[in-house]
Motif scaffolding. Structure first.
Motif, PDB file in Angstrom:
ATOM      1  N   GLU A  12       0.796  -1.079   0.093  1.00 54.43           N
ATOM      2  CA  GLU A  12      -0.078  -0.050  -0.025  1.00 54.43           C
ATOM      3  C   GLU A  12       1.064   1.209   0.069  1.00 54.43           C
ATOM      4  O   GLU A  12       2.159   1.292   0.259  1.00 54.43           O
ATOM      5  CB  GLU A  12      -0.924  -0.067   1.408  1.00 54.43           C
ATOM      6  N   VAL A  13       0.294   2.330  -0.441  1.00 55.66           N
ATOM      7  CA  VAL A  13       0.985   3.618  -0.461  1.00 55.66           C
ATOM      8  C   VAL A  13       0.674   4.459   0.600  1.00 55.66           C
ATOM      9  O   VAL A  13      -0.407   4.583   0.876  1.00 55.66           O
ATOM     10  CB  VAL A  13       0.717   4.474  -1.847  1.00 55.66           C
ATOM     11  N   VAL A  14       1.604   4.913   1.549  1.00 53.06           N
ATOM     12  CA  VAL A  14       1.256   5.599   2.746  1.00 53.06           C
ATOM     13  C   VAL A  14       1.851   7.204   2.440  1.00 53.06           C
ATOM     14  O   VAL A  14       3.123   7.328   2.171  1.00 53.06           O
ATOM     15  CB  VAL A  14       1.967   5.107   3.847  1.00 53.06           C
ATOM     16  N   GLY A  31      -4.507  18.668  12.626  1.00 57.24           N
ATOM     17  CA  GLY A  31      -5.137  18.398  11.711  1.00 57.24           C
ATOM     18  C   GLY A  31      -4.519  17.462  10.257  1.00 57.24           C
ATOM     19  O   GLY A  31      -5.180  16.925   9.585  1.00 57.24           O
ATOM     20  N   ALA A  32      -3.358  17.084  10.654  1.00 60.97           N
ATOM     21  CA  ALA A  32      -2.452  16.304   9.737  1.00 60.97           C
ATOM     22  C   ALA A  32      -2.949  14.947  10.187  1.00 60.97           C
ATOM     23  O   ALA A  32      -3.416  14.377  10.797  1.00 60.97           O
ATOM     24  CB  ALA A  32      -1.048  16.347   9.863  1.00 60.97           C
ATOM     25  N   ALA A  33      -2.872  14.345   8.919  1.00 53.78           N
ATOM     26  CA  ALA A  33      -3.231  12.793   8.681  1.00 53.78           C
ATOM     27  C   ALA A  33      -2.190  11.961   7.920  1.00 53.78           C
ATOM     28  O   ALA A  33      -1.764  12.325   7.059  1.00 53.78           O
ATOM     29  CB  ALA A  33      -4.518  12.752   8.198  1.00 53.78           C
ATOM     30  N   VAL A  34      -2.595  10.397   8.165  1.00 56.04           N
ATOM     31  CA  VAL A  34      -1.800   9.698   7.305  1.00 56.04           C
ATOM     32  C   VAL A  34      -2.773   9.045   6.519  1.00 56.04           C
ATOM     33  O   VAL A  34      -3.853   8.517   6.645  1.00 56.04           O
ATOM     34  CB  VAL A  34      -1.285   8.288   8.445  1.00 56.04           C
ATOM     35  N   ILE A  35      -2.641   9.278   5.195  1.00 53.16           N
ATOM     36  CA  ILE A  35      -3.179   8.723   4.003  1.00 53.16           C
ATOM     37  C   ILE A  35      -2.834   7.288   3.522  1.00 53.16           C
ATOM     38  O   ILE A  35      -1.581   7.118   3.327  1.00 53.16           O
ATOM     39  CB  ILE A  35      -3.320   9.696   2.966  1.00 53.16           C
ATOM     40  N   ARG A  36      -3.652   6.351   3.619  1.00 55.20           N
ATOM     41  CA  ARG A  36      -3.175   4.918   3.159  1.00 55.20           C
ATOM     42  C   ARG A  36      -4.090   4.628   1.635  1.00 55.20           C
ATOM     43  O   ARG A  36      -5.188   4.933   1.873  1.00 55.20           O
ATOM     44  CB  ARG A  36      -3.598   3.859   4.211  1.00 55.20           C
ATOM     45  N   ALA A  37      -3.201   4.205   0.766  1.00 54.35           N
ATOM     46  CA  ALA A  37      -4.133   4.008  -0.620  1.00 54.35           C
ATOM     47  C   ALA A  37      -3.608   2.637  -0.959  1.00 54.35           C
ATOM     48  O   ALA A  37      -2.595   2.061  -0.909  1.00 54.35           O
ATOM     49  CB  ALA A  37      -3.635   5.219  -1.492  1.00 54.35           C
ATOM     50  N   ARG A  38      -4.851   2.033  -1.503  1.00 58.18           N
ATOM     51  CA  ARG A  38      -4.553   0.659  -2.050  1.00 58.18           C
ATOM     52  C   ARG A  38      -4.367   0.455  -3.560  1.00 58.18           C
ATOM     53  O   ARG A  38      -5.126   1.409  -4.224  1.00 58.18           O
ATOM     54  CB  ARG A  38      -5.785  -0.273  -1.604  1.00 58.18           C
ATOM     55  N   LEU A  39      -3.371  -0.389  -4.175  1.00 60.80           N
ATOM     56  CA  LEU A  39      -3.349   0.097  -5.582  1.00 60.80           C
ATOM     57  C   LEU A  39      -4.429  -0.961  -6.183  1.00 60.80           C
ATOM     58  O   LEU A  39      -5.054  -1.770  -5.608  1.00 60.80           O
ATOM     59  CB  LEU A  39      -1.988  -0.839  -5.776  1.00 60.80           C
ATOM     60  N   SER A  40      -5.065  -0.409  -7.094  1.00 61.93           N
ATOM     61  CA  SER A  40      -5.932  -0.861  -8.296  1.00 61.93           C
ATOM     62  C   SER A  40      -5.390  -1.361  -9.345  1.00 61.93           C
ATOM     63  O   SER A  40      -5.946  -2.147  -9.928  1.00 61.93           O
ATOM     64  CB  SER A  40      -7.227   0.182  -8.392  1.00 61.93           C
ATOM     65  N   ASP A  41      -4.162  -1.202  -9.724  1.00 58.98           N
ATOM     66  CA  ASP A  41      -3.457  -1.869 -10.844  1.00 58.98           C
ATOM     67  C   ASP A  41      -2.162  -1.404 -10.854  1.00 58.98           C
ATOM     68  O   ASP A  41      -1.554  -0.654 -10.027  1.00 58.98           O
ATOM     69  CB  ASP A  41      -4.049  -1.319 -12.238  1.00 58.98           C
ATOM     70  N   GLY A  42      -1.208  -2.255 -11.388  1.00 57.92           N
ATOM     71  CA  GLY A  42       0.168  -2.157 -11.372  1.00 57.92           C
ATOM     72  C   GLY A  42       0.831  -2.821 -10.370  1.00 57.92           C
ATOM     73  O   GLY A  42       0.118  -3.066  -9.395  1.00 57.92           O
ATOM     74  N   ARG A  43       2.225  -2.779 -10.084  1.00 61.14           N
ATOM     75  CA  ARG A  43       2.832  -3.171  -8.891  1.00 61.14           C
ATOM     76  C   ARG A  43       4.023  -2.049  -8.491  1.00 61.14           C
ATOM     77  O   ARG A  43       4.578  -1.424  -9.457  1.00 61.14           O
ATOM     78  CB  ARG A  43       3.490  -4.447  -9.556  1.00 61.14           C
ATOM     79  N   LEU A  44       4.318  -1.918  -7.298  1.00 64.87           N
ATOM     80  CA  LEU A  44       5.322  -1.105  -6.564  1.00 64.87           C
ATOM     81  C   LEU A  44       5.919  -1.976  -5.740  1.00 64.87           C
ATOM     82  O   LEU A  44       5.705  -2.850  -5.144  1.00 64.87           O
ATOM     83  CB  LEU A  44       4.698   0.105  -6.153  1.00 64.87           C
ATOM     84  N   THR A  45       7.249  -1.533  -5.703  1.00 65.20           N
ATOM     85  CA  THR A  45       8.260  -2.236  -4.819  1.00 65.20           C
ATOM     86  C   THR A  45       8.207  -1.604  -3.391  1.00 65.20           C
ATOM     87  O   THR A  45       8.228  -0.266  -2.885  1.00 65.20           O
ATOM     88  CB  THR A  45       9.610  -1.768  -5.277  1.00 65.20           C
ATOM     89  N   PRO A  46       8.131  -2.498  -2.456  1.00 67.24           N
ATOM     90  CA  PRO A  46       8.039  -1.826  -1.071  1.00 67.24           C
ATOM     91  C   PRO A  46       9.456  -1.183  -0.686  1.00 67.24           C
ATOM     92  O   PRO A  46      10.496  -1.521  -1.395  1.00 67.24           O
ATOM     93  CB  PRO A  46       8.225  -3.366  -0.145  1.00 67.24           C
ATOM     94  N   GLY A  47       9.073  -0.034  -0.096  1.00 68.20           N
ATOM     95  CA  GLY A  47      10.348   1.028   0.238  1.00 68.20           C
ATOM     96  C   GLY A  47      10.648   1.852  -0.704  1.00 68.20           C
ATOM     97  O   GLY A  47      11.145   2.913  -0.660  1.00 68.20           O
TER      98      GLY A  47
END
Length: 382
Positions: free
Chosen positions: A234-236, A279-295
């Motif tokens: 996931e992307v943070v 008011g800051a927040a951590v946004i977590r997004a789930r990939l719907s296509d493609g692949r990304l490398t952790p880190g």
């Protein structure tokens, strides 16, 4: 009738003039479409070609990333983030029993399936637990056999009811103790007769580290290995207050990798940071296509406006022949499309003319296409 030299020269001049006039009339008599095509052809010849022939493999090798034109406010919001493994994608594998490390079955970087062996541990405690389980099972079998005998005698009226009930209670207790012994054996990694236990991976993934070595000792619960499934990521993003207020769970976003390639994702969660007052927040997004490398480091473009002009990465806009263009991806290469840029911000540029908003264009590496086009023009001039 005789002609003098003056008359002959005059006649020749008249014929030449008539011939030239006929030629001019023929040239100017062509239809408007043909004339327009000729003018377009002349312009193309003067300004050079507008296409760069490249296969998909050549484009990737040249570092050219293809992105989709979007609509919005010139990238009003762009956040930097990182790719992380999801919580379910990581497993810290511990030793189920204390003992000596006999053998390692994998090396860091190895791909493993769920249940695959990682290391072999020999434990005297494991051997004892296995023996206890075997003994408990034998006692349970004997108790069930005694219960069956007492039941037959009770039905025949030979024995008292209380004897049958006592046998039934003993059988139930023995069965429970045998089940507990089997569970303990399983918790100890199901050691063999010699007390050897195979430490197994609970998930499919890649072995990222090993914390033991052959000949060493590891205590029960001690770390043995770490396994990560690279497909579950996931992307943070850490979003400031003004950005977090504009984002919603389920909203789509475009993630840009370090190589400029884009990946589609969907916001899966928005959690306030520890300093909730900011008011800051951590946004977590789930990939719907493609692949990304952790880190990997990534960025994301969020459109905070509905509608609006087509928006492209600023590096996609190049100047060719004194005019701004973007390179539209086609089946056999790229075509330079003249555009009219609007305002720019956060690495994105609005296109107020020249694009519809659904084209696929060269983003990162567009300058390579410009150079290739310029090289072709130089070759034409020669």
């Amino acid at each position: 009738m005789p002609f003098d030299k003056k008359t002959l020269f005059t006649a020749a001049a008249l014929v030449a003039a008539l011939g030239a006039g006929f030629g001019i009339a023929k040239l100017s008599d062509r239809p408007p479409v043909a004339e327009a095509e000729a003018e377009a052809g002349e312009g193309h010849a003067e300004g050079g070609g507008t296409e760069v022939k490249l296969t998909a493999e050549q484009a990737r090798a040249a570092g050219i990333a293809i992105v989709t034109v979007s609509h919005g406010g010139a990238g009003d919001l762009r956040l930097s983030g990182r790719v992380e493994a999801t919580p379910s994608a990581r497993a810290a594998v511990a030793a189920p029993v204390s003992g000596g490390v006999v053998q390692l079955l994998v090396a860091p970087g190895a791909s493993v399936r769920a249940g695959a062996g990682l290391a072999v541990i020999r434990s005297a405690e494991g051997a004892a637990v296995r023996a206890e389980s075997i003994a408990s099972g034998a006692e349970a079998d004997a108790a069930r056999a005694a219960l069956a005998r007492e039941e037959r005698l009770f039905k025949a009226g030979v024995t008292a009811r209380q004897d049958w009930e006592a046998a039934r209670a003993a059988a139930t207790r023995a069965s429970a103790e045998a089940a507990a012994a089997r569970a303990k054996v399983a918790a100890f990694g199901t050691p063999g007769e010699s007390g050897t236990t195979i430490v197994r991976s609970p998930i499919v993934g890649v072995v990222t580290s090993l914390q033991v070595a052959p000949g060493g000792f590891v205590g029960q619960g001690g770390p043995v290995a770490e396994v990560t499934n690279p497909a579950l990521v996931e992307v943070v993003f850490n979003a400031p207050a003004e950005a977090a207020a504009k984002l919603r769970v389920g909203a789509p976003l475009t993630v840009l990798g370090a190589d400029g390639a884009e990946t589609k994702a969907v916001i899966a969660g928005i959690a306030p940071m520890a300093q909730n007052a900011t008011g800051a927040a951590v946004i977590r997004a789930r990939l719907s296509d493609g692949r990304l490398t952790p880190g990997a480091a990534v960025s994301a473009a969020f459109s905070t406006e509905t509608g609006g002009y087509p928006t492209v990465p600023s590096e996609a806009v190049q100047t060719v022949g004194g005019r701004p263009v973007v390179f539209i991806a086609e089946e056999d290469g790229f075509r330079a499309q003249p555009v009219t840029p609007g305002r720019s911000g956060a690495g994105f540029t609005q296109i107020v003319g020249g694009l519809k908003g659904s084209e696929r264009i060269a983003g990162r590496g567009a300058f390579v296409l410009k150079a290739e086009l310029s090289k072709g023009e130089a070759g034409d001039e020669d």
